[in-house]
Motif scaffolding. Sequence first.
Motif, PDB file in Angstrom:
ATOM      1  N   SER A   1      26.351  39.888  40.401  1.00 29.36           N
ATOM      2  CA  SER A   1      27.760  39.831  40.785  1.00 29.36           C
ATOM      3  C   SER A   1      28.050  38.591  41.603  1.00 29.36           C
ATOM      4  O   SER A   1      27.161  38.040  42.269  1.00 29.36           O
ATOM      5  CB  SER A   1      28.120  41.066  41.618  1.00 29.36           C
TER       6      SER A   1
ATOM      7  N   ARG B   1      34.667  44.612  33.805  1.00 25.66           N
ATOM      8  CA  ARG B   1      33.615  43.951  34.577  1.00 25.66           C
ATOM      9  C   ARG B   1      34.186  43.108  35.716  1.00 25.66           C
ATOM     10  O   ARG B   1      33.568  42.989  36.774  1.00 25.66           O
ATOM     11  CB  ARG B   1      32.769  43.050  33.677  1.00 25.66           C
TER      12      ARG B   1
ATOM     13  N   ARG C   1      28.386  42.654  36.572  1.00 24.54           N
ATOM     14  CA  ARG C   1      27.648  42.717  35.295  1.00 24.54           C
ATOM     15  C   ARG C   1      27.797  41.415  34.531  1.00 24.54           C
ATOM     16  O   ARG C   1      28.139  41.399  33.345  1.00 24.54           O
ATOM     17  CB  ARG C   1      28.113  43.914  34.469  1.00 24.54           C
TER      18      ARG C   1
END
Length: 125
Positions: free
Chosen positions: A17, A67, A85
């Motif tokens: 991330s 995401r 992700r």
Amino acid sequence: QVQLVESGGGLVQAGGSLRLSCASSGGTFSNLLMGWFRQSPGKEREFVTAINRSGFNTWYASAVKGRFTISRDNAKNTVYLHMNRLKSEDTAVYYCAADVESMGDVTSTQIYDYWGQGTQVTVSS
């Protein structure tokens, strides 16, 4: 004249991330529709996400929906891009953009009046 400065880019492993920030100055931030775009070598700049003035409405490209999350803090004159992700195909220079009139197709680069200098995001697989 609005100035936009991105930060938070870097190198991250796939699945990781990052949070990008875009600080605005020189204008009334709460009057701006804000967007994030990205550009990879040899490709056109593409829409990632956008958020309206109040923060209540957001738009996402299909490639990042679920995401990535865009948010804004009008008290801090800052818009954020939370990226989770991450995939190798997310590797690009990410640009923050501002639209004064908040009209038109938010996915088009044409409606945005101001752009930041970009921040590099590299996702290693």
